[in-house]
Each structure stands twice: as C-alpha cells, then as structure tokens.
Write a protein that holds these residues in place. Structure first.
Motif, short mmCIF file in Angstrom:
data_model
loop_
_atom_site.label_atom_id
_atom_site.label_comp_id
_atom_site.label_asym_id
_atom_site.label_seq_id
_atom_site.Cartn_x
_atom_site.Cartn_y
_atom_site.Cartn_z
N ASP A 1 9.30 -3.68 -6.13
CA ASP A 1 9.70 -5.08 -6.27
C ASP A 1 8.53 -6.05 -6.46
N PHE A 2 7.32 -5.53 -6.59
CA PHE A 2 6.16 -6.42 -6.75
C PHE A 2 5.27 -5.88 -7.87
N GLY A 3 5.69 -6.13 -9.10
CA GLY A 3 4.90 -5.76 -10.27
C GLY A 3 4.57 -4.28 -10.31
N TRP A 4 3.29 -3.99 -10.43
CA TRP A 4 2.81 -2.61 -10.59
C TRP A 4 2.21 -2.05 -9.30
N ASP A 5 2.48 -2.67 -8.16
CA ASP A 5 1.89 -2.23 -6.89
C ASP A 5 2.16 -0.76 -6.57
N SER A 6 3.30 -0.24 -7.00
CA SER A 6 3.65 1.14 -6.63
C SER A 6 2.92 2.19 -7.46
N ILE A 7 2.18 1.79 -8.50
CA ILE A 7 1.44 2.78 -9.31
C ILE A 7 -0.08 2.63 -9.18
N PHE A 8 -0.53 1.69 -8.36
CA PHE A 8 -1.98 1.47 -8.18
C PHE A 8 -2.39 1.90 -6.78
N GLN A 9 -3.28 2.90 -6.72
CA GLN A 9 -3.79 3.41 -5.46
C GLN A 9 -5.25 2.98 -5.34
N PRO A 10 -5.55 2.01 -4.49
CA PRO A 10 -6.92 1.51 -4.39
C PRO A 10 -7.86 2.56 -3.79
N ASP A 11 -9.10 2.58 -4.27
CA ASP A 11 -10.10 3.52 -3.76
C ASP A 11 -10.37 3.30 -2.28
N GLU A 12 -10.27 2.06 -1.82
CA GLU A 12 -10.60 1.73 -0.44
C GLU A 12 -9.42 1.87 0.52
N GLY A 13 -8.27 2.28 0.02
CA GLY A 13 -7.09 2.40 0.87
C GLY A 13 -7.17 3.60 1.80
N HIS A 14 -6.17 3.76 2.62
CA HIS A 14 -6.10 4.87 3.56
C HIS A 14 -4.89 5.74 3.25
N ASN A 15 -4.99 7.02 3.52
CA ASN A 15 -3.87 7.96 3.37
C ASN A 15 -3.29 7.99 1.95
N ASN A 16 -4.12 7.76 0.94
CA ASN A 16 -3.66 7.78 -0.45
C ASN A 16 -2.46 6.86 -0.68
N GLU A 17 -2.46 5.72 -0.05
CA GLU A 17 -1.35 4.77 -0.20
C GLU A 17 -1.54 3.91 -1.44
N THR A 18 -0.44 3.64 -2.12
CA THR A 18 -0.45 2.64 -3.18
C THR A 18 -0.39 1.27 -2.51
N TYR A 19 -0.65 0.22 -3.29
CA TYR A 19 -0.48 -1.13 -2.75
C TYR A 19 0.91 -1.30 -2.15
N ALA A 20 1.92 -0.73 -2.82
CA ALA A 20 3.31 -0.92 -2.39
C ALA A 20 3.57 -0.34 -1.00
N LEU A 21 2.82 0.68 -0.61
CA LEU A 21 3.02 1.32 0.69
C LEU A 21 2.19 0.69 1.81
N MET A 22 1.21 -0.10 1.44
CA MET A 22 0.30 -0.67 2.44
C MET A 22 0.94 -1.84 3.18
N ALA A 23 0.56 -2.01 4.44
CA ALA A 23 0.94 -3.21 5.18
C ALA A 23 0.28 -4.39 4.48
N LYS A 24 0.97 -5.53 4.40
CA LYS A 24 0.44 -6.69 3.67
C LYS A 24 -0.95 -7.10 4.17
N GLU A 25 -1.16 -7.07 5.48
CA GLU A 25 -2.46 -7.47 6.04
C GLU A 25 -3.56 -6.55 5.55
N ASP A 26 -3.27 -5.23 5.49
CA ASP A 26 -4.27 -4.26 5.02
C ASP A 26 -4.52 -4.43 3.53
N LYS A 27 -3.45 -4.63 2.77
CA LYS A 27 -3.59 -4.83 1.32
C LYS A 27 -4.44 -6.07 1.04
N ASN A 28 -4.17 -7.17 1.75
CA ASN A 28 -4.87 -8.42 1.50
C ASN A 28 -6.37 -8.33 1.75
N LYS A 29 -6.80 -7.39 2.63
CA LYS A 29 -8.22 -7.23 2.93
C LYS A 29 -8.99 -6.60 1.78
#
Length: 194
Positions: free
Chosen positions: A146-174
C-alpha cells in the motif's frame, strides 16, 4: 503565540504521516499542513530540477512568503544506469510491482538506490534543496503493497532481510532516503526557525 505553519504539498496520506513523524510530530516547533495541489510532473532525469519545478508551481499557487516544500522520490536500478529513476511512480501505476521486479530477471545485478529530493521555499522566498539516498536490492514483493514500491526494496542497512514494507516505521525512517532528506530539512528548520 501560535506555531508557524509549513505547507507540505502532497496528496499521499502515507507520506504525510511519515514526514510528520520524521519532523517531530506534536513536539515540533511548527505545524505541518497538507495542501494536495495538482502539480505538473516535469519529465527528466535531473531530480533537483524536477523538485524545483514542482516547488515553483507550489509557490505560484500558494503565494510567495508562505513556507512550503515538495518532495520527489526516485528508485534507480544500478543495471539500468539509474532508470526507472523519477519515473518509478508511473512504472508502478502502469506495470505493477511484479513486472518491475521481472525487469531484472535476466540480470545478476539487482542493486538499486532510492533518492528523495526536497525543495523548500522559506518565508523570504528563497529555495533550498535537501537530498537523501539509500542503497539496497530489488527483491520479490514482500510485505504490504500500500505504499508505492516499499515491498520490493530491501535496504542494505536493514535487519533480517526486511523490505521497507516489513520494517517498523521508526526503523525505516532512520535509514530511508526520505528519512535522511527530511532529517536535513528538520535540522535546517529547527536552526532557522522555519
């Protein structure tokens, strides 16, 4: 004494919520108000030029002297020399996420980066640019769509191979490009008083 108002030109409720959170929410020294102006999308690859063209339209519609900002976000594939870039919104609308991911099927390099460019006009009518960038990988859709392409982008700095769509908003915003660009705007606003 009332808090100064800053206009964010967007029709996207998700973006408005995310940006309000990044800029400090209720504890902010200014009030963020939304204005869903229908701005013409300038076509091109220069993200600063696109954002500035949108800002000029917003200032023209709202009047000089009213603090206002616009933002434009691009998703750039390493294999395609930065495309789809600023056109990603249209790719998502016309193709859908699954076909966008399939564009990279024949390539080993799935690397990508996301860039958010903010153009801000202060109360004196001066324009300022802020930009944030996050590197990652294009993956099969994983998480809410429901938020653009967030579900297909996995940031290098994320945890547990999460896409933006799976991340908690506070973690994503950092770590997100939007979070980084708005952190720069926030620092500017807090230091100059909007």
């Amino acid at each position: 004494m009332s808090t100064p108002k800053i206009v964010f030109v967007t029709g996207n409720a998700n973006k408005l919520r995310e940006v309000t959170m990044i800029l400090g929410g209720d504890s902010s020294p200014f009030t963020l108000v939304n204005e869903p102006l229908d701005l013409e999308e300038v076509q091109g690859a220069d993200l600063e030029q696109i954002a500035l063209a949108k800002l000029q339209q917003a200032v023209s519609a709202l009047g000089v002297g009213k603090p206002v900002f616009v933002e434009d976000t691009a998703l750039c594939f390493d294999e395609f020399n930065g495309l789809p870039g600023a056109y990603i919104k249209w790719f998502v609308k016309s193709m859908g996420l699954e076909k966008i991911v399939k564009m990279l099927d024949n390539f080993q390099n799935k690397g990508a980066y996301a860039i958010t460019t903010i153009a801000y006009a202060d109360s004196k009518g001066q324009f300022h640019i802020f930009q944030g960038k996050t590197h990652g990988t294009i993956v099969s859709s994983n998480g809410p769509t429901d938020f653009g392409w967030d579900s297909i982008f996995q940031p290098d700095e994320g945890h547990n191979n999460e896409t933006y769509a799976l991340m908690a908003k506070e973690d994503k915003n950092k770590i997100s490009q939007r979070g980084r660009a708005f952190a720069q705007l926030k620092e500017y606003l807090y230091n100059t008083g909007a």
